[in-house]
Enzyme design. Structure first.
Site, PDB file in Angstrom:
ATOM      1  N   ASP A  67       0.842  -1.193   0.000  1.00 34.09           N
ATOM      2  CA  ASP A  67       0.000   0.000   0.000  1.00 34.09           C
ATOM      3  C   ASP A  67       0.880   1.247   0.000  1.00 34.09           C
ATOM      4  OD1 ASP A  67       0.913  -0.199   2.619  1.00 34.09           O
ATOM      5  OD2 ASP A  67      -0.941  -1.166   3.254  1.00 34.09           O
ATOM      6  N   ASP A  69       1.328   4.851   1.633  1.00 36.41           N
ATOM      7  CA  ASP A  69       0.944   5.816   2.659  1.00 36.41           C
ATOM      8  C   ASP A  69       1.575   7.151   2.333  1.00 36.41           C
ATOM      9  OD1 ASP A  69      -0.299   3.748   3.993  1.00 36.41           O
ATOM     10  OD2 ASP A  69       1.448   3.287   5.216  1.00 36.41           O
ATOM     11  N   ASP A 151      11.076   3.343  12.723  1.00 42.00           N
ATOM     12  CA  ASP A 151      11.905   2.301  13.329  1.00 42.00           C
ATOM     13  C   ASP A 151      13.253   2.107  12.635  1.00 42.00           C
ATOM     14  OD1 ASP A 151      10.535   1.215  11.169  1.00 42.00           O
ATOM     15  OD2 ASP A 151       9.840  -0.570  12.220  1.00 42.00           O
TER      16      ASP A 151
HETATM   17  P1  ATP Z   1       4.597  -3.598   5.446  1.00 44.47           P
HETATM   18  O1  ATP Z   1       5.096  -3.619   4.063  1.00 44.47           O
HETATM   19  O2  ATP Z   1       4.616  -4.931   6.067  1.00 44.47           O
HETATM   20  O3  ATP Z   1       3.293  -2.873   5.610  1.00 44.47           O
HETATM   21  P2  ATP Z   1       5.648  -1.271   6.672  1.00 44.47           P
HETATM   22  O4  ATP Z   1       7.044  -0.854   6.994  1.00 44.47           O
HETATM   23  O5  ATP Z   1       4.936  -0.463   5.655  1.00 44.47           O
HETATM   24  O6  ATP Z   1       5.688  -2.790   6.269  1.00 44.47           O
HETATM   25  P3  ATP Z   1       3.529  -0.517   8.435  1.00 44.47           P
HETATM   26  O7  ATP Z   1       3.056  -1.182   9.668  1.00 44.47           O
HETATM   27  O8  ATP Z   1       2.617  -0.375   7.277  1.00 44.47           O
HETATM   28  O9  ATP Z   1       4.838  -1.313   8.006  1.00 44.47           O
HETATM   29  O10 ATP Z   1       4.097   0.897   8.877  1.00 44.47           O
HETATM   30  C1  ATP Z   1       4.348   1.956   7.987  1.00 44.47           C
HETATM   31  C2  ATP Z   1       5.569   2.744   8.455  1.00 44.47           C
HETATM   32  O11 ATP Z   1       5.355   3.271   9.754  1.00 44.47           O
HETATM   33  C3  ATP Z   1       6.861   1.927   8.567  1.00 44.47           C
HETATM   34  O12 ATP Z   1       7.525   1.817   7.340  1.00 44.47           O
HETATM   35  C4  ATP Z   1       7.643   2.721   9.594  1.00 44.47           C
HETATM   36  O13 ATP Z   1       8.242   3.847   9.025  1.00 44.47           O
HETATM   37  C5  ATP Z   1       6.547   3.207  10.522  1.00 44.47           C
HETATM   38  N1  ATP Z   1       6.327   2.285  11.636  1.00 44.47           N
HETATM   39  C6  ATP Z   1       5.454   1.252  11.697  1.00 44.47           C
HETATM   40  N2  ATP Z   1       5.503   0.635  12.873  1.00 44.47           N
HETATM   41  C7  ATP Z   1       6.404   1.287  13.607  1.00 44.47           C
HETATM   42  C8  ATP Z   1       6.902   1.145  14.931  1.00 44.47           C
HETATM   43  N3  ATP Z   1       6.449   0.183  15.721  1.00 44.47           N
HETATM   44  N4  ATP Z   1       7.843   2.026  15.349  1.00 44.47           N
HETATM   45  C9  ATP Z   1       8.297   3.012  14.554  1.00 44.47           C
HETATM   46  N5  ATP Z   1       7.877   3.192  13.302  1.00 44.47           N
HETATM   47  C10 ATP Z   1       6.949   2.358  12.831  1.00 44.47           C
HETATM   48 MG    MG Z   2       2.833  -0.730   5.142  1.00 44.97          MG
END
Ligand code: ATP
Ligand code: MG
Length: 452
Positions: A67, A69, A151
């Site tokens: 997705d 964001d 993170d």
């Molecule tokens: P995925 O592809 O699995 O969705 P993602 O990195 O996009 O991985 P999300 O949970 O969608 O994971 O989170 C979007 C963004 O928000 C991450 O890329 C990161 O920058 C931030 N983020 C998410 N969870 C955390 C956390 N627990 N602590 C700090 N930053 C976070």
């Molecule tokens: Mg994501």
């Protein structure tokens, strides 16, 4: 040392590396048109707006983002005011969902530092718990602050689809190249703020096949038990992401290697220590990965039923040893295992139902006489239960003969099926007639005659 000193000195005013198209090579065709439109419109209204997080990471890795964001300098109300088809969601952490065509883009306002962990914040109005976990995270900030609260460095890049530039505050691009997972800030502190980050690091290590930098890896073992303080639903969401990532087998192996699996699937530890259990779990995970990578769906109920099967099996045997009959013993075992799990990992009720059905049907495969096999074939969950049976055979728990028999039975015609039935040796004709009359159609069987 010197880098650390300068880092501290200039920590609040770091300039990002600006990566141009000739280096990042992200083709505009790979950006979702809706995310592109949202960024353009926000920028036309004078606000900074970028594609952020996982999408930028995946684009740089050449993967298709799940997705897109968007992060922006506009406040939720301002975003809401610009897009007619939008709504503000979340009470604590307010976001805006913007609908463009059939797509929904999640738009968040840049967040600033929160919690006593950050310098300059009065710890008297602490927004962390006694372990340092952040409870409130709703302070708006600048793009740079927003990058710092993320993170991993590879998750903290911002892509501007209008200028086609990547803003990189923490050397994420270099880490992607080096296939390295680096935590922003002090890893131990970041894990204390939000223990879920430990699971995320391990997930990305498995999914991207990246190395975790030693300083981010080291504290995990010591801090693993902090996961107990995280709301169960969050842990469940994160473990689901790992299990459905297409790299679950590797993910679970890594969780175990880092000592992180205790808080999530408490029984997994026990299971993986029995050779048969381990083989079964790993086969089930490999099977799941294969399905996902072929674009097929997987049922979480099936997956959790597999992960916990050997626990059920052990409890089932114990209950029988205590003198319980076959089916009541199985139901007792299922309840017991689900109860222990629910204390640690909130498996939603809807999966619990599927899991129980798959488990309960296992006892019915043993009966291959009379009408029973025909009735089982008609069961709504036959396919799932049968796939489960095959895994049991493949793992060596059952003789492969029974799996082959059911495979053949389910694929042949009615006449051939009748010839396949085994001789009913345990129960005489009188007993069988009485039983058939007293059982409602579809109700669970009473004790089977030829249990495996
Ligand atoms: P995925 O592809 O699995 O969705 P993602 O990195 O996009 O991985 P999300 O949970 O969608 O994971 O989170 C979007 C963004 O928000 C991450 O890329 C990161 O920058 C931030 N983020 C998410 N969870 C955390 C956390 N627990 N602590 C700090 N930053 C976070
Ligand atoms: Mg994501």
């Amino acid at each position: 040392m010197i880098r650390k000193f300068f880092g501290k000195l200039f920590g609040k005013n770091t300039q990002p590396k600006i990566i141009a198209f000739k280096t990042h090579r992200i083709s505009p065709a790979r950006i979702s048109p809706a995310a592109q439109k949202v960024c353009e419109t926000l920028q036309e209204h004078g606000f900074a707006a970028y594609v952020v997080g996982g999408a930028v990471r995946d684009l740089l890795l050449g993967r298709e983002p799940k997705d897109f964001d968007v992060a922006t300098g506009a406040r939720p109300e301002q975003v809401r005011g610009i897009f007619r088809r939008s709504r503000i969601i979340g009470r604590r952490f307010r976001l805006v969902h913007v609908m463009i065509g059939a797509e929904t883009i999640e738009v968040s306002t840049f967040r600033g530092p929160s919690g006593a962990a950050d310098e300059g914040v009065d710890s008297a109005q602490s927004s962390t718990d006694e372990h340092g976990r952040i409870l409130r995270d709703n302070v708006f900030g600048t793009v740079e602050e927003d990058a710092r609260r993320r993170d991993l460095t590879i998750n903290a890049m911002f892509y501007d689809p209008v200028r086609q530039e990547v803003l990189d505050y923490h050397d994420g691009v270099a880490d992607i190249k080096a296939r390295r997972l680096r935590m922003i800030g002090d890893p131990a502190q970041r894990y204390r703020e939000d223990p879920i980050r430990m699971v995320r690091v391990v997930r990305f290590a498995a999914v991207c096949n990246f190395e975790i930098e030693p300083r981010a890896r080291k504290p995990i073992r010591t801090l693993a038990n902090l996961l107990q303080n995280v709301p169960k639903e969050r842990v469940f969401d994160e473990i689901m992401k790992l299990l459905l990532s297409g790299n679950a087998a590797e993910g679970v192996r890594r969780l175990r290697k880092e000592g992180l699996h205790h808080g999530m699937l408490p029984l997994l530890d026990v299971i993986l220590e029995q050779p048969l259990g381990e083989r079964f779990v790993m086969l089930a995970l490999a099977n799941t990965d294969k399905r996902i990578n072929e674009g097929k769906t997987v049922s979480p109920g099936f997956l959790f039923a597999s992960l916990l099967w050997h626990e059920v099996l052990a409890a089932w045997k114990q209950a029988q040893a205590r003198g319980m009959h076959l089916m009541p013993a199985l139901f007792d075992a299922m309840d017991q295992v689900l109860q222990v799990q629910s204390e640690k990992l909130a498996i939603p009720r809807r999966f619990g139902g599927d899991m129980k059905e798959i488990w309960a049907l296992q006892a019915r495969f043993a009966n291959r006489t009379g009408r029973r096999p025909f009735q089982l074939l008609e069961h709504l969950k036959f396919r799932a239960a049968f796939d489960f049976l095959l895994l049991r055979c493949e793992s060596g728990e059952l003789d492969s003969e029974i799996g082959e028999w059911w495979e053949k039975f389910s694929h042949t015609d009615e006449a051939a099926r009748t010839t396949m039935l085994l001789k009913d040796t345990a129960s005489g004709p009188t007993k069988r007639r009485r039983r058939r009359r007293s059982r409602k159609p579809g109700a669970p069987e009473a004790a089977e005659s030829d249990e495996s």
